[in-house]
Write a protein that holds these residues in place. Structure first.
Motif, PDB file in Angstrom:
ATOM      1  N   LEU A   1       0.216   0.243  -1.440  1.00 12.98           N
ATOM      2  CA  LEU A   1       0.975  -0.988  -1.266  1.00 12.98           C
ATOM      3  C   LEU A   1       0.231  -1.969  -0.376  1.00 12.98           C
ATOM      4  O   LEU A   1       0.160  -1.778   0.831  1.00 12.98           O
ATOM      5  CB  LEU A   1       2.330  -0.672  -0.657  1.00 12.98           C
ATOM      6  N   LEU A   2      -0.310  -3.010  -0.983  1.00 14.78           N
ATOM      7  CA  LEU A   2      -0.932  -4.080  -0.204  1.00 14.78           C
ATOM      8  C   LEU A   2       0.087  -5.209  -0.111  1.00 14.78           C
ATOM      9  O   LEU A   2       0.953  -5.336  -0.970  1.00 14.78           O
ATOM     10  CB  LEU A   2      -2.198  -4.573  -0.895  1.00 14.78           C
ATOM     11  N   PHE A   3      -0.044  -6.041   0.923  1.00 17.40           N
ATOM     12  CA  PHE A   3       0.849  -7.191   1.017  1.00 17.40           C
ATOM     13  C   PHE A   3       0.442  -8.175  -0.084  1.00 17.40           C
ATOM     14  O   PHE A   3      -0.671  -8.693  -0.057  1.00 17.40           O
ATOM     15  CB  PHE A   3       0.758  -7.827   2.398  1.00 17.40           C
ATOM     16  N   PRO A   4       1.308  -8.443  -1.046  1.00 17.60           N
ATOM     17  CA  PRO A   4       0.887  -9.195  -2.234  1.00 17.60           C
ATOM     18  C   PRO A   4       0.567 -10.656  -1.952  1.00 17.60           C
ATOM     19  O   PRO A   4      -0.107 -11.297  -2.742  1.00 17.60           O
ATOM     20  CB  PRO A   4       2.072  -9.052  -3.188  1.00 17.60           C
ATOM     21  N   HIS A   5       1.057 -11.176  -0.804  1.00 22.08           N
ATOM     22  CA  HIS A   5       0.850 -12.596  -0.520  1.00 22.08           C
ATOM     23  C   HIS A   5      -0.379 -12.824   0.360  1.00 22.08           C
ATOM     24  O   HIS A   5      -0.633 -13.955   0.749  1.00 22.08           O
ATOM     25  CB  HIS A   5       2.098 -13.175   0.143  1.00 22.08           C
TER      26      HIS A   5
ATOM     27  N   ARG B   1      -3.342  -8.677  -6.507  1.00 18.23           N
ATOM     28  CA  ARG B   1      -2.997  -8.514  -7.924  1.00 18.23           C
ATOM     29  C   ARG B   1      -4.241  -8.496  -8.815  1.00 18.23           C
ATOM     30  O   ARG B   1      -4.166  -8.093  -9.968  1.00 18.23           O
ATOM     31  CB  ARG B   1      -2.040  -9.611  -8.382  1.00 18.23           C
TER      32      ARG B   1
END
Lengths: 214, 332
Positions: B79-83, B117
């Motif tokens: 889980l990476l921070f998507p923003h 992404r």
């Protein structure tokens, strides 16, 4: 007035949404019910209750008047009425947006050394602001159409507390008012349509931008 | 690192993790069937599940909030921070001062300005690992960190992790259902079953006792490039020529052949005599324990009959050098 109402309720709505969505406090059910009340109560009842709260004879009303902020029968009253009736939608949409933020991301943020507040600013808010903004737009559109509560709390003072619905109501029995009514209706339909459309678009754009599953 | 864990965590579905463990390990493995409480225990150590008392090296962290525990938590899904860009993800922790050589070491240096992404699953995984390393954790918590990687990449990621862990001397807790990961990366293991600790001990013995896919795991001393000594036997192996000292090796039980006489001309590099200690049915096959050396061979019942294998039988063991895989250097 609609704008002022939205800005006024923004921090409260986000705070309440966070409380409902991210805490396990036992008072959540009560708070949620109370927040939803303006959505189902007759607007006249909401207006009357607000009038009692903000009446110059009441403590709060008097205090505000001393600080130069009379609410009852003042344009601030229209703001307050719009804010209160838009609030449930605002909170609902904001809570929904926060629900969409993966709890595990917040947990990872904390494990990496960011406290609860920093995690909210750096993770929860950046990932849910389009939904919160969408909620603001919907609340704005709802506040714009507020009639019952406004007329009781703020009265109908042209140029001061005259909102679109109040203006339409006034035109009903003025000669030749039909044309002006249609103009007002067109404006309000336009604003509401655009607000709801923008709220939807915003959410879809956000999901696509981050490729988040919802 | 000395682990003292006392956890009682109740999950909504009626599942209860109830565990009291004490051990001294460089790196701790948690094994067991899915739903046995491995991830819950990891959450408890991380501070994400209330009701756990965790002390590391004698320091009680039970009342330390999660953000101050300094645990590098890597979840099953990367889980990476998507923003945030990869770079901002890596530097997210207030303890992460600079990137240093970590992105290079993990092969993600060229991805720093991308958004998560645009990364493949493997790249995300490595970025999540890098982010955990950079937060300067006192302990790494890894939940199936190589899940979803294909076999060559999994092996590569394993040796990378093992290398980085040793270079930076970070202890860790690893949750994995794959025996070679636990044996390759940890020295002590706890086996969980239904929320309770069912077994504990050196990873090798914990896994050997319960592993269903029967593998042989053993450590041996390298005596010359590619060759090791295991007890009295010298083995040709598929290990890298650079491997030195004590190494950990693996060999599938079904890759070991048994013969009554020494095969004369054969491509397999390892042929040596041995005495059968015991044999036991394992599914539709028979597992033969080869006494003096810590190896077991999986053969058919027909083979047992035609070779008349029984405890005490003298046999020749045949193993291809390439069947002996390298897991990494042994723990000191």
């Amino acid at each position: 007035m609609g704008l002022a109402a939205t800005l006024l309720s923004l921090p409260c709505a986000v705070a309440v949404a966070w409380f409902l969505e991210r805490t396990r406090s036992p008072g959540r059910g009560i708070v949620q019910t109370l927040v939803m009340m303006p959505l189902v109560l007759p607007p006249v009842v909401v207006g009357y209750l607000l009038l009692r709260v903000f009446s110059p004879r009441g403590t709060l009303g008097r205090a505000l008047e001393i600080f130069g902020m009379p609410v009852a029968f003042h344009w601030l009253g229209a703001v307050a009425a719009a804010a209160v009736v838009g609030f449930p939608l605002f909170v609902m949409m904001s809570a929904l947006a926060m629900k969409g933020v993966d709890l595990r991301l917040e947990r990872i943020s904390r494990s990496l050394g960011r406290g609860a507040g920093a995690t909210f600013w750096r993770v929860t808010l950046p990932l849910s602001w389009p939904g919160i903004l969408g909620g603001a737009l919907i609340a704005f559109a709802r506040g714009l159409g507020e009639f019952g509560a406004t007329i009781i709390l703020a009265g109908r003072i042209p140029g001061e507390t005259q909102t679109i619905p109040l203006a339409i109501y006034a035109e009903l029995d003025s000669p030749g008012g039909e044309e002006r009514i249609w103009r007002l209706i067109l404006v309000s339909v336009g604003i509401c349509f655009l607000s709801v459309l923008a709220a939807r678009r915003l959410d879809r754009w956000h999901v696509r931008r981050l490729e988040m599953d919802r | 690192m000395k682990f003292e864990i006392q956890a009682r965590v109740e999950r909504p579905a009626g599942f209860v993790l109830d565990i009291t463990e004490q051990c001294e390990a460089e790196s701790l493995g948690l094994v067991g069937p899915s739903g046995s409480g491995k991830s819950t225990l990891l959450d408890a150590i991380a501070g994400a599940a209330p009701g756990a008392r965790v002390a590391l090296d004698g320091i009680d962290h039970s009342s330390t909030p999660m953000e101050e525990r300094a645990m590098g938590y890597v979840t099953q899904e990367p889980l990476l921070f998507p923003h945030l860009t990869v770079r901002d993800n890596l530097l997210y922790s207030p303890r992460a001062a600079s990137l240093g050589e970590i992105p290079e070491a993990l092969g993600i240096a060229h991805l720093l300005d991308r958004m998560p992404r645009h990364l493949s699953g493997g790249e995300r995984r490595r970025a999540a690992l890098a982010r955990a390393f950079l937060s300067r954790p006192r302990l790494l918590l890894l939940d199936e960190p190589f899940g979803g990687l294909d076999e060559p990449r999994r092996r590569e990621a394993m040796s990378l992790l093992s290398h980085i862990r040793r270079t930076y001397r970070i202890p860790m807790v690893l949750v994995s259902h794959l025996a070679d990961e636990v044996i390759g990366l940890t020295d002590w293991a706890i086996r969980l079953e239904d929320g309770k600790a069912a077994a504990r001990g050196p990873s090798l013995s914990v896994l050997r006792a319960h592993e269903t896919r029967i593998d042989n795991y053993f450590s041996a001393a390298v005596i010359s490039p590619g060759r090791v000594r295991l007890g009295l036997v010298e083995l040709a192996t598929g290990i890298p020529e650079s491997a030195r000292g004590e190494v950990r090796l693996a060999c599938y039980a079904h890759d070991i052949l048994l013969a009554n006489q020494r095969p004369a001309e054969i491509s397999a590099r390892n042929v040596f005599p041995c005495v059968v200690r015991s044999s036991a049915p394992a599914g539709s096959s028979v597992l033969v324990d080869l006494g003096e050396i810590p190896l077991r061979a999986l053969v058919t019942p027909q083979a047992v009959e035609s070779l008349s294998l029984k405890p005490g039988s003298a046999v020749f063991v045949v193993i291809k050098a390439t069947s002996i895989a390298y897991l990494g250097p042994a723990y000191s």
